[in-house]
Design a protein around this motif. Structure first.
Motif, PDB file in Angstrom:
ATOM      1  N   LEU A 341       0.827  -1.210   0.000  1.00 37.81           N
ATOM      2  CA  LEU A 341       0.000   0.000   0.000  1.00 37.81           C
ATOM      3  C   LEU A 341       0.856   1.253   0.000  1.00 37.81           C
ATOM      4  O   LEU A 341       2.008   1.240   0.460  1.00 37.81           O
ATOM      5  CB  LEU A 341      -0.904   0.012   1.236  1.00 37.81           C
ATOM      6  CG  LEU A 341      -1.591  -1.312   1.602  1.00 37.81           C
ATOM      7  CD1 LEU A 341      -2.225  -1.211   2.978  1.00 37.81           C
ATOM      8  CD2 LEU A 341      -2.633  -1.668   0.568  1.00 37.81           C
ATOM      9  N   ASP A 342       0.282   2.346  -0.501  1.00 41.01           N
ATOM     10  CA  ASP A 342       0.993   3.622  -0.410  1.00 41.01           C
ATOM     11  C   ASP A 342       0.707   4.258   0.947  1.00 41.01           C
ATOM     12  O   ASP A 342       0.015   3.690   1.787  1.00 41.01           O
ATOM     13  CB  ASP A 342       0.635   4.543  -1.588  1.00 41.01           C
ATOM     14  CG  ASP A 342      -0.788   5.096  -1.513  1.00 41.01           C
ATOM     15  OD1 ASP A 342      -1.487   4.860  -0.495  1.00 41.01           O
ATOM     16  OD2 ASP A 342      -1.211   5.773  -2.469  1.00 41.01           O
ATOM     17  N   ARG A 343       1.198   5.461   1.165  1.00 36.76           N
ATOM     18  CA  ARG A 343       1.116   6.082   2.490  1.00 36.76           C
ATOM     19  C   ARG A 343      -0.308   6.410   2.917  1.00 36.76           C
ATOM     20  O   ARG A 343      -0.588   6.602   4.098  1.00 36.76           O
ATOM     21  CB  ARG A 343       1.975   7.351   2.527  1.00 36.76           C
ATOM     22  CG  ARG A 343       1.505   8.462   1.599  1.00 36.76           C
ATOM     23  CD  ARG A 343       2.469   9.632   1.615  1.00 36.76           C
ATOM     24  NE  ARG A 343       2.001  10.716   0.751  1.00 36.76           N
ATOM     25  CZ  ARG A 343       1.161  11.647   1.128  1.00 36.76           C
ATOM     26  NH1 ARG A 343       0.679  11.652   2.361  1.00 36.76           N
ATOM     27  NH2 ARG A 343       0.784  12.598   0.298  1.00 36.76           N
ATOM     28  N   LYS A 344      -1.250   6.460   1.947  1.00 33.37           N
ATOM     29  CA  LYS A 344      -2.651   6.759   2.280  1.00 33.37           C
ATOM     30  C   LYS A 344      -3.532   5.514   2.300  1.00 33.37           C
ATOM     31  O   LYS A 344      -4.732   5.611   2.536  1.00 33.37           O
ATOM     32  CB  LYS A 344      -3.203   7.780   1.289  1.00 33.37           C
ATOM     33  CG  LYS A 344      -2.554   9.158   1.398  1.00 33.37           C
ATOM     34  CD  LYS A 344      -3.233  10.149   0.473  1.00 33.37           C
ATOM     35  CE  LYS A 344      -2.629  11.540   0.624  1.00 33.37           C
ATOM     36  NZ  LYS A 344      -3.292  12.533  -0.275  1.00 33.37           N
ATOM     37  N   GLY A 345      -2.942   4.369   2.027  1.00 34.63           N
ATOM     38  CA  GLY A 345      -3.702   3.133   2.083  1.00 34.63           C
ATOM     39  C   GLY A 345      -4.188   2.628   0.740  1.00 34.63           C
ATOM     40  O   GLY A 345      -4.908   1.627   0.680  1.00 34.63           O
ATOM     41  N   ARG A 346      -3.794   3.285  -0.336  1.00 34.62           N
ATOM     42  CA  ARG A 346      -4.195   2.814  -1.663  1.00 34.62           C
ATOM     43  C   ARG A 346      -3.432   1.538  -2.002  1.00 34.62           C
ATOM     44  O   ARG A 346      -2.226   1.450  -1.819  1.00 34.62           O
ATOM     45  CB  ARG A 346      -3.930   3.877  -2.722  1.00 34.62           C
ATOM     46  CG  ARG A 346      -4.084   3.376  -4.155  1.00 34.62           C
ATOM     47  CD  ARG A 346      -3.889   4.480  -5.164  1.00 34.62           C
ATOM     48  NE  ARG A 346      -5.075   5.331  -5.264  1.00 34.62           N
ATOM     49  CZ  ARG A 346      -5.198   6.363  -6.100  1.00 34.62           C
ATOM     50  NH1 ARG A 346      -4.181   6.670  -6.902  1.00 34.62           N
ATOM     51  NH2 ARG A 346      -6.301   7.079  -6.132  1.00 34.62           N
ATOM     52  N   MET A 347      -4.171   0.545  -2.522  1.00 36.37           N
ATOM     53  CA  MET A 347      -3.559  -0.724  -2.896  1.00 36.37           C
ATOM     54  C   MET A 347      -2.724  -0.539  -4.168  1.00 36.37           C
ATOM     55  O   MET A 347      -3.221  -0.073  -5.195  1.00 36.37           O
ATOM     56  CB  MET A 347      -4.650  -1.766  -3.153  1.00 36.37           C
ATOM     57  CG  MET A 347      -4.123  -3.164  -3.410  1.00 36.37           C
ATOM     58  SD  MET A 347      -3.471  -3.953  -1.925  1.00 36.37           S
ATOM     59  CE  MET A 347      -4.991  -4.155  -0.974  1.00 36.37           C
ATOM     60  N   LEU A 348      -1.452  -0.924  -4.094  1.00 36.05           N
ATOM     61  CA  LEU A 348      -0.551  -0.818  -5.238  1.00 36.05           C
ATOM     62  C   LEU A 348      -0.264  -2.183  -5.862  1.00 36.05           C
ATOM     63  O   LEU A 348      -0.124  -2.306  -7.076  1.00 36.05           O
ATOM     64  CB  LEU A 348       0.768  -0.165  -4.825  1.00 36.05           C
ATOM     65  CG  LEU A 348       0.671   1.251  -4.258  1.00 36.05           C
ATOM     66  CD1 LEU A 348       2.060   1.736  -3.842  1.00 36.05           C
ATOM     67  CD2 LEU A 348       0.065   2.210  -5.287  1.00 36.05           C
TER      68      LEU A 348
END
Length: 405
Positions: A341-348
């Motif tokens: 995940l990125d720093r905001k919680g978006r799944m990468l």
């Protein structure tokens, strides 16, 4: 200082637990991250046990199976005796009795034997192992919840010595019209055409197959839109029902770094989670559908809403009676999934691991998924409403049979 400049002091999720981070990530799908692409690939290979994909996971002692085998024998004998007492054609068993029998059979599975046979076989024939290692299952997914469009294109890809093969099966769900499209590969279309008339045979060359759920007389009154929305919300909320330690942070690896992830969260799929997840999903589905039912979908009936709730509730009851497959006891390890995940919680990205242990070696199955194009998903399969309906295909089959008769 951050507040003085009008910035949020919580620009990342470093202060959150792994469980909270995953909940935030799932919540984003219903808000900011409702449209995206996924590209995935899986591979299989054999390695020494010490170098297997889950070698870093703690190895626990195998469970004893003698008592389980005895239970299985007793269950089988009991069922056989019951069948002898009554007419076999009229004999019926309760769900509980059937569940107990299935569970006893699962308990009786010998630890690791299936895995060891498979690994020994592949190890004995290296040409077969090499062939499997160069065979991949790939897939492409496009999702847009705002327009209710879903696309999946699985691919069997083989790249071997003097041999290459790619077989795809594009599929699309238009949940706005509740139409399902499937575009079979040429080989499948050729086989189907043998059993159809010439007109449908020609259309199979270029046109996909099409099923319209709303057009079915058996499904009239079903609130498809509300059922789908309730199911989606329920599915995205089930992780909140899992124990606090179900998700743990792991040190970032090269795969995560390559996708610029900030967090790597690991989930180990344990059999004891199955009933928890099913109960939570049934409960959440009932609650979400009840909210939506307050403003009924046009053309729907109250009876169909109730049927949908009962079906989901039945799944939950089923999970309580049927023992889930214990991967760890049978194969040596529980399946594991790492989320990036990125720093905001978006799944990468995500990576799934399954390790099947032998005595000295292991079969490793690794599946990678990469998320992209948030807000601007790319759809590759666009049938634009065209397709051979099930009714047309069935009529063609029937007419072909009639002519032969």
């Amino acid at each position: 200082i951050a507040a003085a400049f009008g910035l949020s002091a919580c620009s990342n999720l470093d202060h959150k637990t792994a469980h909270e981070v995953m909940s935030i990530s799932n919540d984003r799908i219903l808000k900011e991250d409702h449209s995206f692409n996924i590209t995935g690939s899986s591979r299989v290979y054999i390695s020494p046990l010490a170098e297997a994909v889950l070698a870093d996971e703690k190895v626990e002692e195998k469970a004893k199976t003698e008592d389980a085998k005895a239970k299985a024998e007793d269950a089988a004998a009991s069922m056989e005796a019951t069948q002898e007492e009554d007419d076999p054609l009229k004999q019926e068993f309760s769900e509980q009795e059937e569940a107990e029998f299935r569970n006893a059979m699962l308990d009786a599975l010998p630890d690791g034997t299936i895995a060891q046979v498979a690994i020994n076989y592949l190890d004995k024939y290296p040409a077969i192992s090499s062939y499997i290692e160069r065979t991949h299952l790939n897939y492409e997914v496009a999702v847009d919840l705002s327009t209710r469009q879903f696309e999946m294109i699985p691919e069997l890809a083989i790249n071997n010595h003097n041999e290459k093969l790619s077989i795809k099966l594009p599929m699309k769900l238009d949940a706005e019209k509740w139409e399902i499209y499937m575009d079979p590969p040429a080989s499948a279309a050729a086989i189907i055409s043998v059993y159809t008339d010439e007109k449908i045979g020609k259309r199979l060359i270029k046109e996909p197959l099409k099923v319209s759920l709303k057009g079915s007389t058996d499904l009239k009154g079903v609130p498809f839109d509300h059922i789908a929305e309730a199911a989606m919300r329920a599915w995205l909320s089930i992780n909140k029902s899992l124990p606090a330690d179900a998700y743990v942070f792991k040190e970032m690896d090269e795969f995560g770094k390559s996708h610029k992830a900030r967090y790597r969260v690991r989930y180990v799929m344990k059999p004891e989670y199955d009933s928890v997840v099913m109960k939570a999903m049934a409960k959440a589905f009932d609650e979400e559908l009840s909210k939506l039912q307050k403003t009924p979908q046009p053309g729907s009936t109250e009876e169909e809403y109730q049927k949908a709730k009962e079906i989901f509730s039945a799944f939950s009851s089923l999970s309580e009676n049927i023992q889930p497959l214990n991967f760890k006891r049978v194969f040596g390890k529980n399946p594991v999934t790492d989320y990036y995940l990125d720093r905001k919680g978006r799944m990468l990205a995500s990576r799934m691991y399954l390790q099947i242990n032998g005595i000295d070696k292991a079969i490793n199955i690794v599946g990678d998924s990469v998320y992209s194009n948030y807000g601007k998903p790319v759809f590759k399969f666009n049938p634009q409403g065209k397709g051979i309906t099930w009714e047309e295909l069935k009529e063609s089959f029937d007419s072909d049979k009639t002519e032969e008769d």
